[in-house]
Scaffold this active site. Structure first.
Site, PDB file in Angstrom:
ATOM      1  N   TYR A 249       7.488  14.994 -20.224  1.00 18.56           N
ATOM      2  CA  TYR A 249       7.430  13.950 -19.185  1.00 18.56           C
ATOM      3  C   TYR A 249       5.987  13.778 -18.691  1.00 18.56           C
ATOM      4  O   TYR A 249       5.598  12.709 -18.212  1.00 18.56           O
ATOM      5  CB  TYR A 249       8.387  14.317 -18.037  1.00 18.56           C
ATOM      6  CG  TYR A 249       8.829  13.139 -17.213  1.00 18.56           C
ATOM      7  CD1 TYR A 249       9.544  12.091 -17.778  1.00 18.56           C
ATOM      8  CD2 TYR A 249       8.541  13.068 -15.859  1.00 18.56           C
ATOM      9  CE1 TYR A 249       9.954  11.009 -17.016  1.00 18.56           C
ATOM     10  CE2 TYR A 249       8.943  11.996 -15.085  1.00 18.56           C
ATOM     11  CZ  TYR A 249       9.655  10.966 -15.674  1.00 18.56           C
ATOM     12  OH  TYR A 249      10.047   9.902 -14.908  1.00 18.56           O
TER      13      TYR A 249
ATOM     14  N   LYS B 151       5.461  10.931 -10.509  1.00 18.34           N
ATOM     15  CA  LYS B 151       6.687  10.995  -9.705  1.00 18.34           C
ATOM     16  C   LYS B 151       6.488  11.910  -8.494  1.00 18.34           C
ATOM     17  O   LYS B 151       7.047  11.650  -7.426  1.00 18.34           O
ATOM     18  CB  LYS B 151       7.876  11.476 -10.547  1.00 18.34           C
ATOM     19  CG  LYS B 151       8.323  10.470 -11.617  1.00 18.34           C
ATOM     20  CD  LYS B 151       8.688   9.125 -11.034  1.00 18.34           C
ATOM     21  CE  LYS B 151       9.369   8.218 -12.035  1.00 18.34           C
ATOM     22  NZ  LYS B 151       9.446   6.824 -11.562  1.00 18.34           N
TER      23      LYS B 151
HETATM   24  O1  0WD Z   1      16.128   8.125 -17.525  1.00 21.42           O
HETATM   25  C1  0WD Z   1      15.631   7.166 -16.955  1.00 21.42           C
HETATM   26  N1  0WD Z   1      15.610   5.980 -17.519  1.00 21.42           N
HETATM   27  C2  0WD Z   1      15.056   7.382 -15.592  1.00 21.42           C
HETATM   28  C3  0WD Z   1      14.269   6.423 -15.013  1.00 21.42           C
HETATM   29  C4  0WD Z   1      15.362   8.662 -14.908  1.00 21.42           C
HETATM   30  C5  0WD Z   1      14.814   8.736 -13.582  1.00 21.42           C
HETATM   31  C6  0WD Z   1      14.016   7.763 -13.059  1.00 21.42           C
HETATM   32  N2  0WD Z   1      13.743   6.626 -13.778  1.00 21.42           N
HETATM   33  C7  0WD Z   1      12.898   5.617 -13.149  1.00 21.42           C
HETATM   34  C8  0WD Z   1      11.719   5.122 -13.952  1.00 21.42           C
HETATM   35  O2  0WD Z   1      10.650   6.047 -13.982  1.00 21.42           O
HETATM   36  C9  0WD Z   1      11.374   3.853 -13.161  1.00 21.42           C
HETATM   37  O3  0WD Z   1      10.660   4.201 -11.986  1.00 21.42           O
HETATM   38  O4  0WD Z   1      13.632   4.465 -12.867  1.00 21.42           O
HETATM   39  C10 0WD Z   1      12.766   3.356 -12.763  1.00 21.42           C
HETATM   40  C11 0WD Z   1      13.306   2.229 -13.623  1.00 21.42           C
HETATM   41  O5  0WD Z   1      13.229   2.603 -14.953  1.00 21.42           O
HETATM   42  P1  0WD Z   1      14.285   2.202 -16.076  1.00 21.42           P
HETATM   43  O6  0WD Z   1      15.340   1.366 -15.505  1.00 21.42           O
HETATM   44  O7  0WD Z   1      14.630   3.459 -16.787  1.00 21.42           O
HETATM   45  O8  0WD Z   1      13.370   1.400 -17.110  1.00 21.42           O
HETATM   46  P2  0WD Z   1      13.069  -0.158 -17.389  1.00 21.42           P
HETATM   47  O9  0WD Z   1      14.311  -0.874 -17.633  1.00 21.42           O
HETATM   48  O10 0WD Z   1      12.045  -0.153 -18.488  1.00 21.42           O
HETATM   49  O11 0WD Z   1      12.388  -0.670 -16.049  1.00 21.42           O
HETATM   50  C12 0WD Z   1      11.114  -0.299 -15.607  1.00 21.42           C
HETATM   51  C13 0WD Z   1      10.352  -1.564 -15.340  1.00 21.42           C
HETATM   52  C14 0WD Z   1       9.521  -2.154 -16.456  1.00 21.42           C
HETATM   53  O12 0WD Z   1      10.037  -2.259 -17.617  1.00 21.42           O
HETATM   54  P3  0WD Z   1       9.062  -2.288 -18.942  1.00 21.42           P
HETATM   55  O13 0WD Z   1       9.827  -1.428 -19.883  1.00 21.42           O
HETATM   56  O14 0WD Z   1       8.998  -3.720 -19.284  1.00 21.42           O
HETATM   57  O15 0WD Z   1       7.717  -1.682 -18.589  1.00 21.42           O
HETATM   58  O16 0WD Z   1       9.297  -1.450 -14.435  1.00 21.42           O
HETATM   59  C15 0WD Z   1       8.636  -2.726 -14.459  1.00 21.42           C
HETATM   60  C16 0WD Z   1       9.054  -3.409 -15.729  1.00 21.42           C
HETATM   61  O17 0WD Z   1       9.972  -4.392 -15.499  1.00 21.42           O
HETATM   62  N3  0WD Z   1       7.181  -2.631 -14.500  1.00 21.42           N
HETATM   63  C17 0WD Z   1       6.415  -3.408 -13.748  1.00 21.42           C
HETATM   64  N4  0WD Z   1       6.716  -4.366 -12.838  1.00 21.42           N
HETATM   65  C18 0WD Z   1       5.694  -5.002 -12.263  1.00 21.42           C
HETATM   66  N5  0WD Z   1       4.416  -4.736 -12.540  1.00 21.42           N
HETATM   67  C19 0WD Z   1       5.091  -3.089 -14.086  1.00 21.42           C
HETATM   68  C20 0WD Z   1       4.069  -3.791 -13.436  1.00 21.42           C
HETATM   69  N6  0WD Z   1       2.768  -3.578 -13.677  1.00 21.42           N
HETATM   70  N7  0WD Z   1       5.114  -2.122 -15.041  1.00 21.42           N
HETATM   71  C21 0WD Z   1       6.397  -1.863 -15.272  1.00 21.42           C
END
Ligand code: 0WD
Length: 286
Positions: A177, A184
């Protein structure tokens, strides 16, 4: 009547229909809430269109409860201000704000934490931790303030709730990670300080620490590798679902959680409370 009836708010961080933010938003809308959404901005028009399209496909399922869909670049104060201006115009005040944003370059995630590049570190911290502070500050005029009696003994009207998404790698060493774990840890600290700053107005700020879920960001951070370990080690002996995370996210953004702030709530089947590998050890006893 749903627990979000008459409530409105902002959802930042839906990338597609597997995003954690989408599951939280679905819970809110199923409970009667109305949401404004953002999609990832991109200087490349074709890429931005693609990002928008993926989120459009989600929100189209809730035409009555989706107020707007606008681009957001969490690294830009101007972009954040534009989102808040749209929310102010459409909603006036908001009852909830979800921050579900994180990013680190794959090159930095793949190397040892000590080998993280300076630029990559700054980028990951900016998007994944600082952005929570920036968003809270930009939203503070539209986040609904609680109404309390003169003695601050009774809440007459609940204030807004802010929620961010974190992972256990911010509390303990989770090999793989890496730099995101460091982000985080910073994010969870940002959450607590924001909870202090906004608490005076009855606005709450919390974090939800989710177990590993397959999403775009999750796959980049190697969650596929963690899932079998969770399944064998967690007291519940299974991996949590998107729906479970969606429900707890909704709870934390609703007035049902009105006494909770500055807290990190784990939705991980109990994994983070284990002091030994537990039933995973059975594998080695045979
Ligand atoms: O197992 C997991 N998936 C976990 C996720 C476990 C625990 C926590 N998380 C957290 C992630 O670290 C994140 O903070 O949950 C949050 C959401 O993540 P997610 O739902 O797993 O992932 P995703 O669907 O990819 O959403 C994150 C989004 C980005 O997606 P992409 O893949 O296109 O980078 O964060 C947004 C974007 O939509 N994002 C931004 N939005 C605005 N400005 C930017 C940015 N510069 N960068 C990323």
């Amino acid at each position: 009547m749903g627990i979000f009836e008459g409530k409105k708010g902002l959802i930042l961080g839906v990338a597609n229909d597997r995003s954690i933010a989408w599951y939280i938003a679905k819970f809110i809308m199923d409970q009667g809430g109305v949401c404004g959404f953002t999609h990832l901005a991109d200087a490349d028009e074709a890429k931005q269109k693609k990002n928008r399209h993926r989120v459009e496909k989600c929100v189209e399922q809730y035409p009555e409860q989706t107020k707007f869909l606008v681009p957001l670049d969490a690294q830009s104060d101007q972009s954040i201000a534009e989102v808040m201006a749209t929310a102010k115009k459409e909603f006036g005040e908001i009852d909830f704000l979800l921050h579900s944003i994180a990013f680190a370059k794959l090159d930095d995630l793949k190397v040892d934490s000590i080998a993280t590049s300076r630029d990559g570190f700054k980028l990951a911290m900016d998007i994944s931790a600082y952005s929570l502070l920036a968003v809270c500050n930009a939203a503070k005029d539209i986040l609904k303030k609680a109404k309390v009696d003169d003695k601050r003994e009774e809440v007459l009207e609940a204030g807004a709730s802010v929620l961010t998404l974190t992972y256990y790698g911010g509390e303990r060493i989770v090999p793989g990670y890496n730099v995101m774990g460091i982000c985080k840890a910073a994010l969870e600290s940002c959450m607590k300080y924001a909870a202090y700053d906004l608490g005076i107005d009855g606005i709450r700020v919390n974090a939800l620490s989710a177990g590993p879920l397959k999403t775009l960001a999750g796959s980049a951070a190697g969650v596929g590798e963690f899932q079998p370990v969770y399944k064998q080690m967690a007291p519940l002996q299974r991996i949590v679902t998107h729906e479970e995370v969606g429900r707890t996210g909704g709870f934390l953004l609703s007035t049902m959680s009105d006494g909770i702030t500055a807290e990190t709530v784990h939705v991980d089947g109990g994994y983070s409370e284990m002091g030994t590998p537990g039933r995973l050890l059975d594998k080695y006893r045979a």
